[in-house]
Design a protein around this motif. Structure first.
Motif, PDB file in Angstrom:
ATOM      1  N   ASN A  65       0.794  -1.228   0.000  1.00 51.85           N
ATOM      2  CA  ASN A  65       0.000   0.000   0.000  1.00 51.85           C
ATOM      3  C   ASN A  65       0.833   1.287   0.000  1.00 51.85           C
ATOM      4  O   ASN A  65       0.333   2.354   0.349  1.00 51.85           O
ATOM      5  N   ARG A  66       2.102   1.189  -0.372  1.00 53.29           N
ATOM      6  CA  ARG A  66       2.940   2.370  -0.570  1.00 53.29           C
ATOM      7  C   ARG A  66       3.995   2.043  -1.624  1.00 53.29           C
ATOM      8  O   ARG A  66       4.241   0.873  -1.930  1.00 53.29           O
ATOM      9  N   THR A  67       4.648   3.075  -2.162  1.00 47.54           N
ATOM     10  CA  THR A  67       5.557   2.860  -3.292  1.00 47.54           C
ATOM     11  C   THR A  67       6.971   3.367  -3.048  1.00 47.54           C
ATOM     12  O   THR A  67       7.847   3.157  -3.893  1.00 47.54           O
ATOM     13  N   ASP A  68       7.218   4.022  -1.922  1.00 49.59           N
ATOM     14  CA  ASP A  68       8.539   4.608  -1.696  1.00 49.59           C
ATOM     15  C   ASP A  68       9.390   3.773  -0.734  1.00 49.59           C
ATOM     16  O   ASP A  68      10.287   3.044  -1.133  1.00 49.59           O
ATOM     17  N   TYR A  69       9.109   3.884   0.554  1.00 52.14           N
ATOM     18  CA  TYR A  69       9.863   3.169   1.580  1.00 52.14           C
ATOM     19  C   TYR A  69       8.899   2.516   2.573  1.00 52.14           C
ATOM     20  O   TYR A  69       7.768   2.973   2.756  1.00 52.14           O
ATOM     21  N   ILE A  70       9.394   1.467   3.219  1.00 49.44           N
ATOM     22  CA  ILE A  70       8.660   0.852   4.328  1.00 49.44           C
ATOM     23  C   ILE A  70       9.329   1.304   5.621  1.00 49.44           C
ATOM     24  O   ILE A  70      10.508   1.030   5.851  1.00 49.44           O
ATOM     25  N   PHE A  71       8.575   2.012   6.455  1.00 51.24           N
ATOM     26  CA  PHE A  71       9.113   2.523   7.708  1.00 51.24           C
ATOM     27  C   PHE A  71       8.692   1.681   8.914  1.00 51.24           C
ATOM     28  O   PHE A  71       9.327   1.742   9.959  1.00 51.24           O
TER      29      PHE A  71
END
Length: 230
Positions: free
Chosen positions: A196-202
């Protein structure tokens, strides 16, 4: 591709990657459960559920209250299977429950009080006192205490649904082994779902529930997960 190994004793927890975020650039942005292991360590009879007591009356002993503080210790009732694989609970005074047939057989001058506590819900009987020699359950019973399916939730998941509601379930299964055994999960063909996101996993949040989305108490046993990101 990235493999993420996660281990915890909690049934609902979060792992932070704020100091070393997982970069999704150049990846498809999909995730799947690669493997998992967890113990069949939850209980269906506990003091918390108010179903660990049975009261019965015998003309020989008067009112007797039985209580098992630890459901793993069957000191007063023993569970066995006969040749027809019918589960039975046999008490000291001959009180017998044949679970597959849902029949409660009582010896003469004996009654069992299911109006106390909630043990009747597991066995399918009504909340009342039974006095007849042979008594039939009126309901299906809930011997699994609502844990018929196990759902593994992951906060990164999109495109997962429970009925018509959007969900974060990455994997679901029905336990088919004996209690107190280790459940090993190794999907033959892991199902990759969009992240559900495209940049980084935090951060990643994992939780384990039953089919009603109620958290399962694993009694402090470790849960292990391996997630595959591609």
């Amino acid at each position: 591709m990235s493999l993420i190994h996660i281990r915890s004793k909690e049934n609902d927890f979060e792992i932070s990657y704020s100091e070393n975020p997982i970069n999704l650039s150049g990846l498809k942005g999909e995730i799947a459960l690669k493997t998992a292991s967890l113990w069949y360590s939850w209980d269906n009879i506990t003091e918390e559920y108010k179903n660990n007591e049975i009261k019965y009356r015998s003309s020989l002993k008067g009112l007797v209250q039985r209580m098992s503080k630890d459901p793993r210790e069957h000191k007063q009732n023993e569970i066995r299977k006969d040749r027809q694989s019918r589960s039975r609970a046999v008490g000291e005074d001959g009180v017998r429950v044949e679970q597959d047939w849902k029949i409660l057989k009582l010896p003469n001058d004996c009654e069992i009080d299911f109006s106390h506590g909630k043990i009747h819900e597991l066995l399918g009987f009504d909340k009342k006192i039974y006095k007849q020699g042979i008594n039939y359950a009126t309901k299906i019973g809930n011997i699994t205490k609502d844990i018929d399916q196990i759902l593994i939730h992951c906060s990164l998941i999109s495109s997962s649904y429970q009925n018509n509601l959007k969900s974060d379930v990455i994997y679901a299964f029905t336990p088919n082994i004996s209690p107190r055994s280790l459940i090993n999960i190794e999907p033959t063909h892991p199902k990759y779902l969009p992240i559900n996101r495209t940049d980084y996993i935090f951060h990643i949040r994992i939780s384990v529930t039953n089919q009603l989305n109620q958290l399962i108490n694993f009694n402090g046993e470790c849960l292990n997960f391996v997630l595959d990101i591609q």
